[in-house]
Write an enzyme that holds these catalytic residues in place. Structure first.
Site, PDB file in Angstrom:
ATOM      1  N   ASP A  26      24.383  59.050 -10.536  1.00 53.74           N
ATOM      2  CA  ASP A  26      23.066  59.263 -11.131  1.00 53.74           C
ATOM      3  C   ASP A  26      23.264  59.613 -12.601  1.00 53.74           C
ATOM      4  O   ASP A  26      24.009  60.542 -12.936  1.00 53.74           O
ATOM      5  CB  ASP A  26      22.330  60.395 -10.439  1.00 53.74           C
ATOM      6  CG  ASP A  26      21.945  60.063  -9.008  1.00 53.74           C
ATOM      7  OD1 ASP A  26      21.637  58.890  -8.740  1.00 53.74           O
ATOM      8  OD2 ASP A  26      21.958  60.972  -8.170  1.00 53.74           O
ATOM      9  N   GLU A  32      18.199  54.090  -3.582  1.00 50.77           N
ATOM     10  CA  GLU A  32      19.007  54.915  -2.685  1.00 50.77           C
ATOM     11  C   GLU A  32      20.117  54.112  -2.007  1.00 50.77           C
ATOM     12  O   GLU A  32      20.609  54.497  -0.947  1.00 50.77           O
ATOM     13  CB  GLU A  32      18.120  55.597  -1.623  1.00 50.77           C
ATOM     14  CG  GLU A  32      16.880  56.263  -2.163  1.00 50.77           C
ATOM     15  CD  GLU A  32      17.167  57.408  -3.111  1.00 50.77           C
ATOM     16  OE1 GLU A  32      18.350  57.747  -3.303  1.00 50.77           O
ATOM     17  OE2 GLU A  32      16.209  57.970  -3.673  1.00 50.77           O
TER      18      GLU A  32
END
Length: 564
Positions: free
Chosen positions: A386, A194
């Site tokens: 992502d 993250e």
């Protein structure tokens, strides 16, 4: 334009991660997450990269495969199941063809035929072109110099919220050793889960907890990626620019070794890499560099308002056929209700991919030229996404990547590179102190620690402490006891996964996440109890049973979690 001097470098940074879901059931939550990502993202991406390789293009990119994802992609059972999944998809599309023919709908008939052919191609690519090995196919591209595969914490544990340094070390060592096992070399760079970063700080007891880069330095990991605002010293932008969370869960109250007023105060730029202040102490611990995410190129994809994936001619993700589940519609417009979506036209989308890939390559070139003119420096753009966005969420995204890389691989002005190659050629010239941050909402830890998830952290911290105590009690376990403690370490790693609080916060699969969290906590507790009480026969049987369920991190050593 022959003979032009390169003005800057570009690396596409793809972060690939899914929760551990081997043998975790099927729809709506479970192993199908893997099947979808493999069939829609990972195999098509590899197919595209091998096409570029066959064309003789000198493309480069940086791709992260989290250790827990790599373990699943290498698993024989998962690969057997994804073949069945693809065969089911082929059969579903095949069954749609006569249905649409009977309805007299030629475009839907064409689309069903299109999907059947696509799924057949993906299956053939997996079995024939890639030799049935996704991890092996990525390894080959790295061995040949096309990609840099970067690692991560073993199970994507949210490192700043772990209470014991032994667990941060354990997550990172497990990640490094899994990487060695699968790729035959040590990783040179890492994706911090993250993008969550924490500098050194002084605890209430007066001890110093090291900055994350100090852990990386000891493992010879030379680079990580930071969120834009952590480098530029400003407010969150891009993915992190949601409403800044308030209240006790967002407030990060620590006494930092480097005062807060000095963190992020240097106003760095994402066009340069920096050495991070807490690394490089002594001859054995090399400095660690950070590269910030370029927001302008990032938002060209991420933005819900003007990002490419929202174009009206791209395939609509959310609307699915009520019988086969196929996605036969296009976005149609920014506020078009699902019931009003127009039918999908692949040729229209193909035209937009060509248009958008040229635009992106031009944008990268323009930004690097402008930075070079303003600073007289050779800059880098790291565009971080992502991986699962491409192909899964944005159906046409893999083809877009392929065309972007093709454009830039032949550019006279832009150098395609990987993170570590860029750092080797252009070592950082400055040191920066990075503030505590993430790419979550508000740029802090709220997404993972908030009123819905705060209860999860006390059991995690208690398990960390108990793991340390077990190692102190049994520092050189052998045989059955070692097997029990090694499986306890695996359960601790899985318990620490950032996916469980993330899924609770987003509401995507909250109950499933809670069930998985409690399951790993119960498994860890049972193994720890049996080890502590000396019930080795029962404990070994349980450890062997749990190993068969997960079969993850075969080289784990429980002593990685030692307090020392």
């Amino acid at each position: 334009m022959a003979g032009k001097v390169k003005k800057g470098a570009f690396t596409l940074v793809l972060h690939s991660h899914l929760p551990y879901c081997r043998l975790a059931g099927r729809w709506p939550h479970g192993e199908e997450w893997l099947h979808e990502a493999i069939s829609e993202t990972y195999v098509p991406l590899l197919d595209a990269l091998y096409d570029l390789r066959a064309e003789g293009l000198p493309f480069k990119l940086t791709i992260g495969l989290t250790p827990v994802l790599t373990e699943q992609l290498a698993d024989a059972t998962v690969l057997e199941h994804v073949v069945l999944f693809l065969k089911d998809k082929i059969a579903a599309a095949d069954a749609d063809i006569p249905r649409f023919q009977a309805e007299g709908d030629p475009q839907m008939t064409y689309l069903a035929t299109f999907y059947r052919g696509r799924h057949q191609h993906v299956l053939a690519t997996l079995q024939e072109r890639l030799g049935g090995s996704i991890v092996g196919a990525f390894k080959r591209l790295q061995d040949e110099g096309y990609v840099e595969i970067i690692t991560s914490a073993a199970t994507h544990g949210y490192l700043p919220l772990l209470s014991h340094d032994s667990s941060i070390h354990g997550q990172l060592v497990a990640g490094v050793e899994s990487y060695r096992y699968h790729f035959g070399r040590a990783p040179r760079a890492i994706w911090l889960p993250e993008c969550a970063y924490r500098p050194a700080y002084v605890t209430e007891e007066g001890t110093v907890r090291p900055a994350l880069e100090e852990f990386l330095s000891r493992l010879a990991i030379g680079c990580f990626f930071a969120e834009t605002h952590a480098i530029e010293g400003g407010r969150p932008v891009g993915k992190a620019a949601g409403d800044v969370a308030i209240g006790p869960y967002a407030a990060i109250k620590r006494r930092y070794v480097i005062p807060l007023s000095e963190q992020g105060g240097q106003k760095g730029t994402t066009y340069q890499a920096y050495y991070v202040a807490g690394s490089g102490h002594g001859l054995t611990d090399p400095p660690v560099a950070a590269i910030g995410r370029n927001n302008r190129t990032g938002m060209q994809v991420w933005s819900g308002e003007w990002g490419y994936p929202g174009d009206q001619d791209y395939r609509e993700f959310h609307k699915k056929d009520h019988i086969s589940g196929m996605q036969y519609w296009r976005v149609s417009g920014p506020r078009v209700d699902l019931g009003q979506k127009d039918v999908y036209h692949p040729d229209w989308a193909e035209y937009k991919v060509a248009e958008h890939s040229r635009h992106f390559a031009g944008l990268v070139t323009e930004l690097l030229i402008n930075y070079h003119q303003e600073s007289s420096k050779f800059g880098i753009i790291a565009s971080n996404y992502d991986t699962e966005l491409f192909g899964h969420w944005w159906f046409e995204g893999v083809e877009w990547i392929k065309q972007v890389l093709r454009h830039l691989a032949t550019s006279d002005l832009v150098e395609l590179t990987t993170a570590s190659e860029h750092l080797a050629a252009h070592p950082p010239e400055e040191v920066i102190a990075i503030p505590e941050s993430s790419w979550g909402a508000g740029g802090n830890h709220w997404t993972w620690d908030n009123p819905e998830t705060h209860w999860m952290w006390q059991p995690v911290h208690a398990a960390e402490a108990r793991m340390e105590a077990l190692i102190a009690q049994y520092p050189q376990a052998q045989g059955d006891l070692a097997a029990i403690l090694n499986q306890a370490a695996r359960e601790l790693l899985l318990l620490q996964s950032s996916d469980w609080p993330f899924l609770v916060t987003t509401g995507q699969a909250g109950q499933y996440a809670i069930q998985r969290f409690r399951s790993h906590l119960d498994r860890f507790t049972s193994l720890a109890d049996l080890a502590a009480s000396g019930q080795l026969a029962v404990g070994r049987a349980l450890a062997d049973e749990l190993w068969e369920i997960d079969k993850v991190f075969p080289t784990v050593d429980y002593r990685w979690f030692s307090a020392s």
